[in-house]
Design a protein around this motif. Structure first.
Motif, PDB file in Angstrom:
ATOM      1  N   ALA A 234      18.585-142.940 -28.541  1.00 21.90           N
ATOM      2  CA  ALA A 234      19.144-142.354 -29.807  1.00 21.90           C
ATOM      3  C   ALA A 234      20.566-142.362 -29.446  1.00 21.90           C
ATOM      4  O   ALA A 234      21.026-141.935 -28.177  1.00 21.90           O
ATOM      5  CB  ALA A 234      18.417-141.284 -30.099  1.00 21.90           C
ATOM      6  N   GLU A 235      21.558-142.030 -30.282  1.00 24.24           N
ATOM      7  CA  GLU A 235      22.769-141.541 -30.096  1.00 24.24           C
ATOM      8  C   GLU A 235      23.546-142.526 -29.168  1.00 24.24           C
ATOM      9  O   GLU A 235      24.506-142.082 -28.383  1.00 24.24           O
ATOM     10  CB  GLU A 235      23.095-140.262 -29.600  1.00 24.24           C
ATOM     11  CG  GLU A 235      22.379-139.206 -30.486  1.00 24.24           C
ATOM     12  CD  GLU A 235      23.277-139.193 -31.960  1.00 24.24           C
ATOM     13  OE1 GLU A 235      24.501-138.729 -31.774  1.00 24.24           O
ATOM     14  OE2 GLU A 235      22.910-139.639 -33.013  1.00 24.24           O
ATOM     15  N   GLY A 236      23.130-143.939 -29.136  1.00 24.68           N
ATOM     16  CA  GLY A 236      23.953-144.863 -28.288  1.00 24.68           C
ATOM     17  C   GLY A 236      23.223-144.978 -26.738  1.00 24.68           C
ATOM     18  O   GLY A 236      23.885-145.418 -25.952  1.00 24.68           O
ATOM     19  N   ALA A 237      22.325-143.919 -26.174  1.00 22.08           N
ATOM     20  CA  ALA A 237      21.905-143.798 -25.125  1.00 22.08           C
ATOM     21  C   ALA A 237      20.422-143.954 -24.951  1.00 22.08           C
ATOM     22  O   ALA A 237      19.397-143.749 -25.901  1.00 22.08           O
ATOM     23  CB  ALA A 237      22.395-142.579 -24.471  1.00 22.08           C
ATOM     24  N   ASP A 238      19.796-143.914 -23.731  1.00 23.61           N
ATOM     25  CA  ASP A 238      18.414-144.244 -23.692  1.00 23.61           C
ATOM     26  C   ASP A 238      17.776-142.516 -23.153  1.00 23.61           C
ATOM     27  O   ASP A 238      18.880-141.733 -23.321  1.00 23.61           O
ATOM     28  CB  ASP A 238      17.996-144.990 -22.263  1.00 23.61           C
ATOM     29  CG  ASP A 238      18.278-144.461 -21.044  1.00 23.61           C
ATOM     30  OD1 ASP A 238      18.881-143.397 -20.937  1.00 23.61           O
ATOM     31  OD2 ASP A 238      18.306-145.501 -19.999  1.00 23.61           O
TER      32      ASP A 238
ATOM     33  N   LYS B 179      22.362-135.185 -20.812  1.00 28.65           N
ATOM     34  CA  LYS B 179      23.424-134.883 -21.891  1.00 28.65           C
ATOM     35  C   LYS B 179      22.756-133.543 -22.488  1.00 28.65           C
ATOM     36  O   LYS B 179      23.838-132.485 -22.554  1.00 28.65           O
ATOM     37  CB  LYS B 179      23.780-135.870 -22.706  1.00 28.65           C
ATOM     38  CG  LYS B 179      24.943-135.349 -23.517  1.00 28.65           C
ATOM     39  CD  LYS B 179      25.502-136.496 -24.576  1.00 28.65           C
ATOM     40  CE  LYS B 179      26.678-136.005 -25.457  1.00 28.65           C
ATOM     41  NZ  LYS B 179      27.137-137.465 -26.276  1.00 28.65           N
ATOM     42  N   MET B 180      21.644-133.402 -22.728  1.00 31.04           N
ATOM     43  CA  MET B 180      21.132-132.274 -23.390  1.00 31.04           C
ATOM     44  C   MET B 180      21.222-131.152 -22.487  1.00 31.04           C
ATOM     45  O   MET B 180      21.384-129.957 -22.948  1.00 31.04           O
ATOM     46  CB  MET B 180      19.720-132.503 -23.866  1.00 31.04           C
ATOM     47  CG  MET B 180      19.020-131.714 -24.799  1.00 31.04           C
ATOM     48  SD  MET B 180      17.500-132.205 -25.477  1.00 31.04           S
ATOM     49  CE  MET B 180      16.828-130.938 -26.031  1.00 31.04           C
ATOM     50  N   LYS B 181      20.716-131.338 -21.179  1.00 30.52           N
ATOM     51  CA  LYS B 181      20.743-130.244 -20.298  1.00 30.52           C
ATOM     52  C   LYS B 181      22.133-129.829 -20.124  1.00 30.52           C
ATOM     53  O   LYS B 181      22.244-128.547 -19.953  1.00 30.52           O
ATOM     54  CB  LYS B 181      20.198-130.730 -18.872  1.00 30.52           C
ATOM     55  CG  LYS B 181      20.205-129.605 -17.736  1.00 30.52           C
ATOM     56  CD  LYS B 181      19.590-130.205 -16.717  1.00 30.52           C
ATOM     57  CE  LYS B 181      19.412-129.033 -15.435  1.00 30.52           C
ATOM     58  NZ  LYS B 181      20.066-127.972 -15.431  1.00 30.52           N
TER      59      LYS B 181
END
Length: 100
Positions: free
Chosen positions: A14-18, A25-27
């Motif tokens: 999603a969002e161009g990443a695995d 990124k979320m962390k």
């Protein structure tokens, strides 16, 4: 005191990443919320770790002084700004708040 526990299972891509990249990124985005308000007593974000059991990818464990502090956190602009990203990368979400 209110304990706030949220777990997310992320999409494979999603969002161009695995999944792994989005978890990191979320962390980072969640960690930026750790010291936003004085009513936040504890704020811990963890990612699933190889070799340890995990049915979700990201977990947030937080303690707030009271319901008002949790509501203030939820309404804070820094927290609100990460919601679209989390919504885009998550597949499932579980949450439980409880008062002790």
């Amino acid at each position: 005191m209110i304990k706030h526990i949220v777990m997310w299972k992320l999409k494979d891509f999603a969002e161009g990443a695995d999944r792994a990249a989005n978890a990191v990124k979320m962390k980072q985005k969640l960690d930026a919320c750790a010291k936003l308000l004085p009513g936040t007593l504890k704020f811990e974000v963890a990612l699933a770790q190889p070799g340890l059991e995990a049915t979700y990818d990201v977990i947030l464990y937080a303690e707030f002084a009271n319901k008002e502090a949790l509501a203030e956190y939820a309404a804070h602009p820094t927290h609100k700004a990460i919601i679209p990203f989390i919504g885009a990368v998550r597949d499932e979400r579980q949450c439980m708040d409880y008062d002790i």
